[in-house]
Write an enzyme that holds these catalytic residues in place. Sequence first.
Site, mmCIF file in Angstrom:
data_model
loop_
_atom_site.group_PDB
_atom_site.id
_atom_site.type_symbol
_atom_site.label_atom_id
_atom_site.label_comp_id
_atom_site.label_asym_id
_atom_site.label_seq_id
_atom_site.Cartn_x
_atom_site.Cartn_y
_atom_site.Cartn_z
ATOM 1 N N LYS A 95 -18.542 23.998 -24.387
ATOM 2 C CA LYS A 95 -19.563 24.715 -23.608
ATOM 3 C C LYS A 95 -19.275 24.569 -22.101
ATOM 4 O O LYS A 95 -18.214 24.102 -21.722
ATOM 5 C CB LYS A 95 -20.961 24.219 -24.002
ATOM 6 C CG LYS A 95 -21.227 24.243 -25.519
ATOM 7 C CD LYS A 95 -21.520 25.633 -26.076
ATOM 8 C CE LYS A 95 -21.359 25.757 -27.574
ATOM 9 N NZ LYS A 95 -22.407 25.213 -28.412
HETATM 10 C C1 LIG Z 1 -23.047 25.090 -29.808
HETATM 11 C C2 LIG Z 1 -24.273 25.810 -30.266
HETATM 12 C C3 LIG Z 1 -25.374 25.166 -30.856
HETATM 13 C C4 LIG Z 1 -25.346 23.727 -31.265
HETATM 14 O O1 LIG Z 1 -25.004 22.881 -30.255
HETATM 15 P P1 LIG Z 1 -24.697 21.340 -30.573
HETATM 16 O O2 LIG Z 1 -24.886 20.700 -29.227
HETATM 17 O O3 LIG Z 1 -23.281 21.290 -31.061
HETATM 18 O O4 LIG Z 1 -25.673 20.866 -31.577
HETATM 19 C C5 LIG Z 1 -26.495 25.901 -31.135
HETATM 20 N N1 LIG Z 1 -26.551 27.220 -30.888
HETATM 21 C C6 LIG Z 1 -25.512 27.886 -30.357
HETATM 22 C C7 LIG Z 1 -25.649 29.351 -30.082
HETATM 23 C C8 LIG Z 1 -24.337 27.204 -30.046
HETATM 24 O O5 LIG Z 1 -23.284 27.871 -29.562
#
Ligand SMILES: *Cc1c(COP(=O)(O)O)cnc(C)c1O
Length: 386
Positions: free
Chosen positions: A191
Amino acid sequence: MSNFIPYGRQHIEPQDIAAVVETLESDYLTQGPKVPAFEQKLAKLCQATYGCAFSSATAALHIACLALELGCGDRLWTSPITFVASSNSALYCGATVDFVDVEVDTGLLCPLALEEKLKTAEQQGTLPKIVTVVHLAGQSCDMAKIGPLCRRYGVLVIEDASHAVGADYQDKPVGSCQYSDIAIFSFHPVKIITTAEGGMALTNRAELAEKMALLRSHGITRDRAQFQSPDHGPWYYEQLDLGFNYRMTELQAALGLVQCDRLSTFVDTRNALAARYDNAFGELPVSPLRQLAGNRSAYHLYVILCDDKQVNRLALFNHLREHNIGVNVHYIPVHIQPFYRQMGFSDEDFPQAMAYYRRALSLPLYADLTHQQQDYVVSCIKTFCD
Ligand SMILES: *Cc1c(COP(=O)(O)O)cnc(C)c1O
């Protein structure tokens, strides 16, 4: 070129490492000062009143649903073009899930489809309690339409902004919760900023912030003002609700605090790289996602849509992988996952989502991607299309 180019990765500098090491040598590895500092810093950056950090965005989504009192017999609607966590969070609460179709050229939840579905649901007495919108690839959904629409039907709104920390919508940061009850960020390494694992919920509503903090840590409070029985002594605490251990550690928060300082740089870099891709694909039978007016994407992902009459997406995917380019597909529509099919969903339920899925391909995009690497990606796509 022999080095593998992934679709996304973290950017770590010496000051990130120093901050984590310093925290390891401090008194607190968890439940110290770094987590509240990180919460306050990011909430302020995003112009929200409260921040509540979690062990992951998935945990944050779960607790956001609980704080909004989603339970058995309730419904949550979300987009089929998302990571499974957006909808699983509702299932954790015993609620049922349904989806709202997307716009094929943005992959974002379609406000018109939402309006139609809400109208029908009101007639049938099947309105959802929550709509979770997903800011796919880093671009905000059309919140000025979706927010007031949901309010008119008494529906609460969660923004799954896992892709969109650092993005702007109509001159306000995503996460300001102008049109929502709670917004969620993820700090997974792919991210925009990272805490290794981690997430945060932002809100402007004090009672939701308090509830989320309680549920994040077993439902236990040490705040005397909240005690329901007489205080037994200085050791005393009370469990007021059934919560979880979804806390973020001090090491994660220390990393997050330092990464926050570079958030706008990361987003600028991603936008500049995205513009270079945009310019390169003008003549080709692939197109970038349409950007809505008033949006500035955080560009977690750079997605191209292949013209399916001219470009075989699977063949292009394989061609790029053979050239050490870590392309990916975001996302397989959630409703066609076997676990969701058994709830009665089928391919035909959300045709726009399926059309998007057939065409989408995520190209490498991250702060450390060099122009040379990017030009190599573009040239491989050009060769394929010729
Ligand atoms: C990455 C992601 C999540 C989950 O994030 P984590 O921190 O890995 O639990 C949830 N929703 C979307 C759209 C994502 O891309």
